[in-house]
Design a protein around this motif. Structure first.
Motif, mmCIF file in Angstrom:
data_model
loop_
_atom_site.group_PDB
_atom_site.id
_atom_site.type_symbol
_atom_site.label_atom_id
_atom_site.label_comp_id
_atom_site.label_asym_id
_atom_site.label_seq_id
_atom_site.Cartn_x
_atom_site.Cartn_y
_atom_site.Cartn_z
ATOM 1 N N GLU A 253 0.783 -1.333 0.069
ATOM 2 C CA GLU A 253 0.005 -0.077 0.196
ATOM 3 C C GLU A 253 0.754 1.468 0.193
ATOM 4 O OE1 GLU A 253 0.703 -1.346 4.110
ATOM 5 O OE2 GLU A 253 0.188 -2.274 2.290
ATOM 6 N N ARG A 254 1.986 1.242 0.364
ATOM 7 C CA ARG A 254 3.042 2.202 0.337
ATOM 8 C C ARG A 254 3.633 2.307 -0.814
ATOM 9 N NH1 ARG A 254 3.577 -0.033 5.131
ATOM 10 N NH2 ARG A 254 5.231 -1.447 4.461
ATOM 11 N N GLY A 255 3.675 1.558 -2.103
ATOM 12 C CA GLY A 255 4.164 1.449 -3.190
ATOM 13 C C GLY A 255 5.581 0.700 -2.999
ATOM 14 N N GLU A 256 5.949 0.307 -2.119
ATOM 15 C CA GLU A 256 7.082 -0.530 -1.931
ATOM 16 C C GLU A 256 6.975 -1.828 -2.470
ATOM 17 O OE1 GLU A 256 7.878 1.398 2.423
ATOM 18 O OE2 GLU A 256 7.461 -0.453 2.296
ATOM 19 N N ALA A 257 8.238 -2.270 -3.212
ATOM 20 C CA ALA A 257 8.402 -3.699 -3.920
ATOM 21 C C ALA A 257 8.385 -4.560 -3.048
ATOM 22 C CB ALA A 257 9.537 -3.375 -4.545
ATOM 23 N N ILE A 258 7.295 -5.855 -3.200
ATOM 24 C CA ILE A 258 7.456 -7.016 -2.626
ATOM 25 C C ILE A 258 7.974 -7.957 -3.246
ATOM 26 C CG2 ILE A 258 5.897 -8.817 -1.581
ATOM 27 C CD1 ILE A 258 3.741 -6.632 -1.612
#
Length: 322
Positions: free
Chosen positions: A175-180
């Motif tokens: 949800e924060r745009g960080e890559a999973i």
């Protein structure tokens, strides 16, 4: 005053129109990516990254004169592994363990064939729009953004080659745009004159005498398995139900698969064993979240690349049919 009112009206009208055009263009790009992954011949090397885990694989994809999709994937890091797929039939060679695993691809998708054939249904759960252009592995690409409309799924960014439509890079984001997790070609050749020999298994010849494990189901797809999800995660519908054999001395395991068209949740149900007692609750394996729950004399395990609370909701709703 009148000029300002006209400008405001134009913005109110033009905003939804521009968004609809952006979505239509993005859906068209995704549709091209689906077709390209099925019909193009290509060979290259891609990198998979999830947290601190990085893995490199070599892939070759070939379409023969009869329209068969044939693919060979070789993992270049860690223990040697080779996967050969002919349409939906998959054989995985594990030389270290001297095992061959036979299975059907089913609903599972692998890079670069990650997208479902039905693209339009994704708009119900994701806001889809075109993103920025860029370069991947030396190719010009256009990106497509999929932003979840609720908190039950992650977002995605897809980079699609401008000329052929082949998917060259895919990233799952929170949800924060960080890559999973991320897949990306590092080197690629598209439209190569490949032959059947280029996608033939290199390990089949040495696998004589290896144990062969069939992961195929003991019943057909999406059959009545005696269990039901009474309150499934919004947007996730059951696409498969089956019983899998665990061996001659163990009861079959129930396996159900739920999907929103892109993300998937697998639910496994098997008899409770004493050693399961210490593993109830949430867990995490790389990008995959896991949640275990005991239901009577059974253990229900849900896993998938979705937020943990989605798995909790799923396992809390799984129950035996009466």
């Amino acid at each position: 005053m009148i000029f300002r009112a006209v400008c405001l009206l134009a913005a109110l009208i033009g905003g939804p129109v521009a968004w609809a055009q952006s979505q239509a263009e993005a859906l068209s790009m995704l549709s091209r990516a689906v077709t390209a992954s099925q019909n193009l011949s290509y060979a290259g090397t891609f990198v998979y990254q999830s947290g601190a885990n990085v893995e490199t694989s070599r892939i070759a994809h070939y379409v023969d004169s009869d329209g068969n999709s044939i693919e060979r994937l070789e993992v270049l890091d860690g223990s040697p592994r080779e996967v050969v797929r002919i349409n939906d039939e998959v054989r995985c060679y594990l030389p270290k363990e001297k095992i061959v695993i036979e299975d059907r691809r089913g609903s599972r998708k692998t890079f670069p064939s990650l997208l479902p054939e039905s693209i339009n249904s994704l708009g119900e759960f994701y806001a889809i729009k075109r993103g920025a252009s860029g370069r991947v592995a030396g190719f010009e690409t256009h990106s497509v953004l999929l932003e979840p409309k609720d908190g039950f799924r992650f977002g995605y960014v897809f980079w699609i080659e401008a000329q052929t439509g082949l998917l060259l890079k895919a990233r799952m984001v929170n949800e924060r745009g960080e890559a999973i997790e991320q897949f990306a070609f590092a080197q690629l050749e598209i439209g190569l004159p490949l032959s059947r020999e280029d996608v033939r298994s290199r390990m089949a010849a040495m696998s004589e005498g290896w144990a062969v494990h069939s992961a195929s189901t003991t019943t057909g797809q999406n059959v009545d398995v005696g269990w039901v999800a009474s309150a499934p995660v919004p947007g996730f519908r059951q696409i498969a139900g089956m019983r899998r054999s665990l061996g001659p001395d163990r009861p079959d395991m129930v396996h159900m698969v739920f999907s929103d068209g892109l993300a998937a949740i697998s639910v496994f149900i098997e008899p409770f064993r004493k050693e399961d007692g210490n593993f109830i609750g949430p867990m995490k394996h790389g990008a995959v979240n896991v949640f275990k729950r005991r239901v009577g004399n059974f253990i229900v395990t849900a896993l998938g690349e979705v937020p943990p609370h989605s798995l909790l909701r799923m396992v809390e709703g799984v129950e035996q049919k009466r």
